[in-house]
Design an enzyme around this catalytic site. Structure first.
Site, PDB file in Angstrom:
ATOM      1  CD  GLU A  83      -1.382  -2.380   1.986  1.00  0.00           C
ATOM      2  OE1 GLU A  83      -2.209  -3.130   2.524  1.00  0.00           O
ATOM      3  OE2 GLU A  83      -0.143  -2.608   2.018  1.00  0.00           O
ATOM      4  CB  CYS A 116      -0.333  -3.453   8.372  1.00  0.00           C
ATOM      5  SG  CYS A 116       0.698  -2.101   7.741  1.00  0.00           S
TER       6      CYS A 116
END
Length: 165
Positions: A83, A116
Site C-alpha cells: 500500500e 496493516c
C-alpha cells in the site's frame, strides 16, 4: 478489462523499490478487475523472508490506476508495504487527493488480506486530503474471497491532516 490491455512501466527509484504503473484505458473498472491488478502486482513482490506477497492497486477519480507490491529487507524494519508503495506511486502519478479506491490482495490461500495499521494511517491521509471515505477492496490471494470496507471503518477516530488544521 483484460489485463493485457493495461499499459505497464516499471520505475526503479534509488531505494530499489519497484513500482508498477498501470494506466487503465477503460474508466469503468470493476471491483474484480481492480483486485486482479492487485493480485498481479503481488507477483512482483520481494518477500524472501515471510514469503507473503502483497499487491495493491489504487484507482484515481479519473480512472487512472497505479500498483505496488511489498518489498522486504534483511533488516525487517526497512521493508515497504504494498500500500505504501502504491500510495507513493499515486502521489507521483495523480496526487493523493485524487485517490478514489484501493484494492489489496495477498497470500496464497482464502484468507482475506487487509491493510496493516501503518498502511491504514497512510490511506487515511489520502482520504482526508481527498475529502472521501476511501473504499478499500480486500481480497484473498487465491481470488476466492473479497471484503469491502471504507478507511473510516478500518481506522475509526483516525488522526490525520484534518486534525492538524
Amino acid at each position: 478489462m483484460d489485463l493485457k490491455r493495461v499499459q505497464g512501466d516499471v520505475l526503479r527509484v534509488p531505494s530499489a523499490v519497484l513500482f508498477l504503473i498501470a494506466i487503465a484505458k477503460d474508466k469503468s473498472m470493476t471491483d474484480e478487475q481492480l483486485l486482479d491488478l492487485a493480485r498481479a502486482a503481488s507477483a512482483k513482490a520481494y518477500a524472501p523472508y515471510s514469503n507473503f506477497h502483497v499487491g495493491c492497486a489504487i484507482e484515481s477519480v479519473d480512472g487512472e490506476v497505479v500498483t505496488g507490491a511489498n518489498m522486504e529487507n534483511a533488516c525487517y524494519r526497512l521493508g515497504v508495504c504494498a500500500e505504501q508503495s502504491a500510495l507513493t506511486t499515486a502521489q507521483h502519478a495523480f496526487g493523493l487527493d485524487k485517490v478514489a479506491r484501493i484494492a489489496v490482495a495477498g497470500g496464497t490461500d482464502a484468507t482475506v488480506c487487509t491493510p496493516c495499521g501503518g498502511c491504514r494511517q497512510a490511506i487515511l491521509e489520502a482520504a482526508q486530503l481527498s475529502g472521501r471515505d476511501v473504499e478499500i477492496l480486500c481480497g484473498s490471494g487465491n481470488g476466492s474471497a473479497t471484503e469491502r470496507h471504507t478507511i473510516g471503518e478500518l481506522i475509526p477516530f483516525g488522526f490525520g491532516p484534518a486534525n492538524l488544521k
